[in-house]
Design a protein around this motif. Structure first.
Motif, PDB file in Angstrom:
ATOM      1  N   SER A 250       0.840  -1.203   0.000  1.00 29.24           N
ATOM      2  CA  SER A 250       0.000   0.000   0.000  1.00 29.24           C
ATOM      3  C   SER A 250       0.871   1.247   0.000  1.00 29.24           C
ATOM      4  CB  SER A 250      -0.908   0.011   1.229  1.00 29.24           C
ATOM      5  OG  SER A 250      -1.811  -1.074   1.214  1.00 29.24           O
ATOM      6  N   ARG A 251       0.320   2.315  -0.542  1.00 31.50           N
ATOM      7  CA  ARG A 251       1.059   3.575  -0.666  1.00 31.50           C
ATOM      8  C   ARG A 251       0.273   4.695   0.001  1.00 31.50           C
ATOM      9  NH1 ARG A 251       5.104   3.879  -4.984  1.00 31.50           N
ATOM     10  NH2 ARG A 251       5.711   1.730  -5.445  1.00 31.50           N
ATOM     11  N   PRO A 252       0.273   4.713   1.329  1.00 32.74           N
ATOM     12  CA  PRO A 252      -0.481   5.735   2.055  1.00 32.74           C
ATOM     13  C   PRO A 252       0.271   7.055   2.124  1.00 32.74           C
ATOM     14  CG  PRO A 252       0.670   4.363   3.614  1.00 32.74           C
ATOM     15  CD  PRO A 252       0.965   3.786   2.249  1.00 32.74           C
ATOM     16  N   ALA A 253      -0.409   8.068   2.633  1.00 31.52           N
ATOM     17  CA  ALA A 253       0.243   9.344   2.918  1.00 31.52           C
ATOM     18  C   ALA A 253       0.972   9.215   4.254  1.00 31.52           C
ATOM     19  CB  ALA A 253      -0.787  10.463   2.982  1.00 31.52           C
ATOM     20  N   PHE A 254       2.246   9.574   4.275  1.00 32.61           N
ATOM     21  CA  PHE A 254       3.055   9.501   5.489  1.00 32.61           C
ATOM     22  C   PHE A 254       3.049  10.846   6.214  1.00 32.61           C
ATOM     23  CE2 PHE A 254       4.603   5.728   3.484  1.00 32.61           C
ATOM     24  CZ  PHE A 254       5.266   4.970   4.460  1.00 32.61           C
ATOM     25  N   PRO A 255       3.329  10.847   7.509  1.00 38.42           N
ATOM     26  CA  PRO A 255       3.530  12.116   8.226  1.00 38.42           C
ATOM     27  C   PRO A 255       4.633  12.923   7.558  1.00 38.42           C
ATOM     28  CG  PRO A 255       3.314  10.315   9.791  1.00 38.42           C
ATOM     29  CD  PRO A 255       3.403   9.678   8.425  1.00 38.42           C
ATOM     30  N   ARG A 256       4.552  14.233   7.684  1.00 38.57           N
ATOM     31  CA  ARG A 256       5.498  15.102   6.976  1.00 38.57           C
ATOM     32  C   ARG A 256       6.668  15.561   7.837  1.00 38.57           C
ATOM     33  NH1 ARG A 256       1.843  18.821   2.850  1.00 38.57           N
ATOM     34  NH2 ARG A 256       0.823  17.063   1.797  1.00 38.57           N
ATOM     35  N   ASP A 257       6.822  14.958   9.012  1.00 34.21           N
ATOM     36  CA  ASP A 257       7.992  15.254   9.828  1.00 34.21           C
ATOM     37  C   ASP A 257       8.862  14.004   9.874  1.00 34.21           C
ATOM     38  OD1 ASP A 257       7.457  13.936  12.875  1.00 34.21           O
ATOM     39  OD2 ASP A 257       5.691  14.276  11.630  1.00 34.21           O
ATOM     40  N   PRO A 258      10.198  14.143   9.997  1.00 37.92           N
ATOM     41  CA  PRO A 258      11.103  12.991   9.934  1.00 37.92           C
ATOM     42  C   PRO A 258      10.795  11.912  10.957  1.00 37.92           C
ATOM     43  CG  PRO A 258      12.332  15.033   9.770  1.00 37.92           C
ATOM     44  CD  PRO A 258      10.927  15.424  10.102  1.00 37.92           C
TER      45      PRO A 258
ATOM     46  N   SER B  16      11.496  17.990  -6.491  1.00 38.38           N
ATOM     47  CA  SER B  16      10.500  16.925  -6.508  1.00 38.38           C
ATOM     48  C   SER B  16      10.979  15.763  -5.668  1.00 38.38           C
ATOM     49  CB  SER B  16      10.270  16.459  -7.956  1.00 38.38           C
ATOM     50  OG  SER B  16      11.494  16.010  -8.521  1.00 38.38           O
ATOM     51  N   ASN B  17      10.198  14.682  -5.665  1.00 40.25           N
ATOM     52  CA  ASN B  17      10.601  13.476  -4.965  1.00 40.25           C
ATOM     53  C   ASN B  17      11.749  12.803  -5.712  1.00 40.25           C
ATOM     54  OD1 ASN B  17       8.761  13.573  -2.812  1.00 40.25           O
ATOM     55  ND2 ASN B  17       7.133  12.854  -4.155  1.00 40.25           N
ATOM     56  N   PRO B  18      12.523  11.953  -5.010  1.00 38.36           N
ATOM     57  CA  PRO B  18      13.726  11.375  -5.614  1.00 38.36           C
ATOM     58  C   PRO B  18      13.509  10.655  -6.935  1.00 38.36           C
ATOM     59  CG  PRO B  18      13.702  10.982  -3.256  1.00 38.36           C
ATOM     60  CD  PRO B  18      12.379  11.592  -3.598  1.00 38.36           C
ATOM     61  N   LEU B  19      12.385   9.983  -7.110  1.00 40.82           N
ATOM     62  CA  LEU B  19      12.185   9.164  -8.309  1.00 40.82           C
ATOM     63  C   LEU B  19      11.207   9.793  -9.296  1.00 40.82           C
ATOM     64  CD1 LEU B  19      12.111   5.792  -6.399  1.00 40.82           C
ATOM     65  CD2 LEU B  19      13.945   6.626  -7.847  1.00 40.82           C
ATOM     66  N   ALA B  20      10.955  11.090  -9.151  1.00 39.96           N
ATOM     67  CA  ALA B  20      10.005  11.756 -10.043  1.00 39.96           C
ATOM     68  C   ALA B  20      10.439  11.694 -11.495  1.00 39.96           C
ATOM     69  CB  ALA B  20       9.829  13.206  -9.617  1.00 39.96           C
TER      70      ALA B  20
ATOM     71  N   CYS C 206       8.645  -0.717 -10.012  1.00 35.80           N
ATOM     72  CA  CYS C 206       8.563  -0.512  -8.569  1.00 35.80           C
ATOM     73  C   CYS C 206       8.445   0.965  -8.224  1.00 35.80           C
ATOM     74  CB  CYS C 206       9.814  -1.069  -7.874  1.00 35.80           C
ATOM     75  SG  CYS C 206       9.755  -2.827  -7.479  1.00 35.80           S
ATOM     76  N   ASN C 207       9.008   1.813  -9.092  1.00 36.22           N
ATOM     77  CA  ASN C 207       9.149   3.224  -8.743  1.00 36.22           C
ATOM     78  C   ASN C 207       8.412   4.189  -9.662  1.00 36.22           C
ATOM     79  OD1 ASN C 207      11.153   3.003  -6.478  1.00 36.22           O
ATOM     80  ND2 ASN C 207      12.279   1.925  -8.079  1.00 36.22           N
ATOM     81  N   ALA C 208       7.661   3.665 -10.627  1.00 42.27           N
ATOM     82  CA  ALA C 208       6.956   4.539 -11.553  1.00 42.27           C
ATOM     83  C   ALA C 208       5.526   4.804 -11.113  1.00 42.27           C
ATOM     84  CB  ALA C 208       6.962   3.918 -12.955  1.00 42.27           C
ATOM     85  N   GLN C 209       5.169   4.351  -9.916  1.00 41.66           N
ATOM     86  CA  GLN C 209       3.817   4.539  -9.409  1.00 41.66           C
ATOM     87  C   GLN C 209       3.732   5.807  -8.573  1.00 41.66           C
ATOM     88  OE1 GLN C 209       2.278   0.624  -7.879  1.00 41.66           O
ATOM     89  NE2 GLN C 209       4.366  -0.017  -8.306  1.00 41.66           N
TER      90      GLN C 209
ATOM     91  N   GLY D 213       6.328   5.980  -0.275  1.00 47.52           N
ATOM     92  CA  GLY D 213       7.524   5.706   0.513  1.00 47.52           C
ATOM     93  C   GLY D 213       8.654   6.654   0.178  1.00 47.52           C
ATOM     94  N   GLU D 214       8.776   7.027  -1.096  1.00 44.11           N
ATOM     95  CA  GLU D 214       9.857   7.933  -1.470  1.00 44.11           C
ATOM     96  C   GLU D 214       9.626   9.335  -0.915  1.00 44.11           C
ATOM     97  OE1 GLU D 214       9.792   9.695  -5.626  1.00 44.11           O
ATOM     98  OE2 GLU D 214       8.716   7.812  -5.948  1.00 44.11           O
ATOM     99  N   THR D 215       8.343   9.726  -0.779  1.00 38.27           N
ATOM    100  CA  THR D 215       8.030  11.008  -0.151  1.00 38.27           C
ATOM    101  C   THR D 215       8.445  10.985   1.309  1.00 38.27           C
ATOM    102  OG1 THR D 215       6.151  11.326  -1.657  1.00 38.27           O
ATOM    103  CG2 THR D 215       6.182  12.651   0.353  1.00 38.27           C
ATOM    104  N   ALA D 216       8.179   9.862   1.978  1.00 37.46           N
ATOM    105  CA  ALA D 216       8.601   9.709   3.372  1.00 37.46           C
ATOM    106  C   ALA D 216      10.123   9.745   3.476  1.00 37.46           C
ATOM    107  CB  ALA D 216       8.055   8.401   3.942  1.00 37.46           C
ATOM    108  N   PHE D 217      10.801   9.091   2.531  1.00 33.18           N
ATOM    109  CA  PHE D 217      12.263   9.085   2.522  1.00 33.18           C
ATOM    110  C   PHE D 217      12.808  10.500   2.379  1.00 33.18           C
ATOM    111  CE2 PHE D 217      16.253   8.756  -0.007  1.00 33.18           C
ATOM    112  CZ  PHE D 217      17.041   8.142   0.953  1.00 33.18           C
ATOM    113  N   LYS D 218      12.197  11.279   1.499  1.00 33.90           N
ATOM    114  CA  LYS D 218      12.645  12.654   1.321  1.00 33.90           C
ATOM    115  C   LYS D 218      12.465  13.449   2.606  1.00 33.90           C
ATOM    116  CE  LYS D 218      12.062  16.804  -1.472  1.00 33.90           C
ATOM    117  NZ  LYS D 218      11.247  17.523  -2.471  1.00 33.90           N
ATOM    118  N   THR D 219      11.375  13.176   3.323  1.00 38.93           N
ATOM    119  CA  THR D 219      11.131  13.842   4.598  1.00 38.93           C
ATOM    120  C   THR D 219      12.209  13.496   5.615  1.00 38.93           C
ATOM    121  OG1 THR D 219       8.739  13.836   4.239  1.00 38.93           O
ATOM    122  CG2 THR D 219       9.481  14.066   6.512  1.00 38.93           C
TER     123      THR D 219
END
Length: 371
Positions: A85-93, A177-181, A274-277, A281-287
């Protein structure tokens, strides 16, 4: 997602041991895509493997059979990556990190795993360490493979190890943008498929090596042998595509790493899908990160919080871009605990794929030391 499912099926059909693949539903409605190999071996502590940034279960294909020869092995797509699943993650580290760790613990509870040998690569190593701090009673041995996010960012630029070209390319888009944009923007130009999808009419799979119906692969998987064992699968039709592949251009080494199993672009295709969706998770990683190579909450500042009784082994590639001095620093912070750090010659960041035979032997030795 269907394209990711198809290319993953081509990868997992190389497994020789019994395996079970399914979604594990969490109480919050998220689902974790999970592959369990040798589920019948219940007498020893299971090995749980956590992939790194942008990865998925398929990248462990060079390791799964060997490491499940004498014990059950579990691997899963981290929340927000691969087929999970690809939920919205919290925006703090701290919140983003905790969301990952909580999902791992909830997954463990749902799976009914009382304790485990926990192995994490790169981002997976960072999260496995965070998990071990919060849930120490669940981990019998922590194995960190080229872990990301441990050192503090140096204030002196001369102390920063030059990253490889692909890291620079990813880092160049982080501010916008996000790392894999770049993969999603490129669309079909990012991946040039050489093979048409497997027709749905292909015969259903049969049980492997006497496995019962409950342990069969998912219905959509094919019963054909691993591509490395046949000149070319007869039910795949080669087609010519003019599009260049960004994955192959930035990471041509991945094709070489898996050449024993695949002589085409299967792995590049897998990484792309894996990364074109939609990013999660990558947004969380950037955070969680400060530039690509460092974490906002470095793990070296917290490693002392792991119970001193927990053994830790840190495995690095001798040619990695990750700071390998971290292992020695962890030893200094845990003088009364078992900490072993080692480097594998001829390996870079993806140690498990660069030198799979050596890597597997090392991990097997560690697992045998547990039980």
């Amino acid at each position: 997602m269907s394209q990711l499912k198809n290319v993953e099926a081509r990868i997992l059909q190389c497994l020789q041991n019994k395996f079970l693949a399914r979604y594990v539903s969490l109480p919050n409605q998220n689902k974790i895509w999970t592959v369990t190999v040798s589920p019948e071996l219940r007498d020893r502590t299971p090995l749980v493997m956590v992939h790194g940034f942008g990865g998925g279960v398929g990248l462990w294909i060079l390791n799964m059979d060997s490491l499940s020869a004498r014990r059950t092995l579990h691997t899963f797509d981290l929340l927000g990556f691969g087929r999970s699943s690809r939920p919205a993650f919290p925006r703090d580290p701290e919140g983003a990190e905790d969301e990952f760790v909580t999902s791992i613990e909830t997954w463990r509870e749902t799976m009914g795993i009382p304790s485990m040998i926990l192995l994490g690569h790169s981002l997976g190593g960072f999260l496995a360490t965070s998990y071990s701090i919060k849930y120490p009673d669940r981990v019998k041995h922590l194995i960190l493979v080229d872990p990301w996010g441990f050192p503090l960012r140096p204030t002196d630029p001369s102390q920063i190890r030059a990253p490889p070209t692909w890291v620079k390319a990813v880092a160049s888009v982080l501010g916008r943008s996000n790392p894999l944009a770049v993969l999603r923007v490129a669309g079909p130009w990012a991946w040039s498929p050489l093979l048409d999808p497997i027709p749905a009419a292909h015969p259903a799979p049969v049980a492997r090596r006497g496995q019962d119906q409950s342990l069969q692969p998912s219905p959509q998987w094919q019963a054909s042998s691993c591509p490395s064992q046949t000149p070319r699968l007869h039910h795949l039709v080669a087609v010519s595509k003019p599009w260049p592949s960004l994955v192959q251009r930035f990471r041509p080494d991945f094709k070489r790493k898996f050449a024993d199993f695949f002589d085409d672009d299967t792995i590049s295709e897998y990484i792309y899908h894996c990364n074109a969706q939609n990013p999660s998770g990558e947004t969380a990683f950037k955070t969680m990160m400060e530039s690509f190579g460092w974490a906002r909450r470095p793990m070296l500042e917290r490693i002392h919080l792991i119970q001193k009784e927990m053994p830790i082994t840190m495995i690095y590639g001798a040619n990695t871009w990750i700071d390998t001095s971290t292992g020695k620093k962890v030893k200094l912070q845990r003088p009364d605990s078992y900490v072993r750090d080692m480097e594998i010659e001829g390996a870079s960041h993806h140690v498990y794929a660069d030198q799979p035979h050596i890597f597997n032997a090392v991990v097997e030795e560690i697992c045998d030391s547990v039980d």
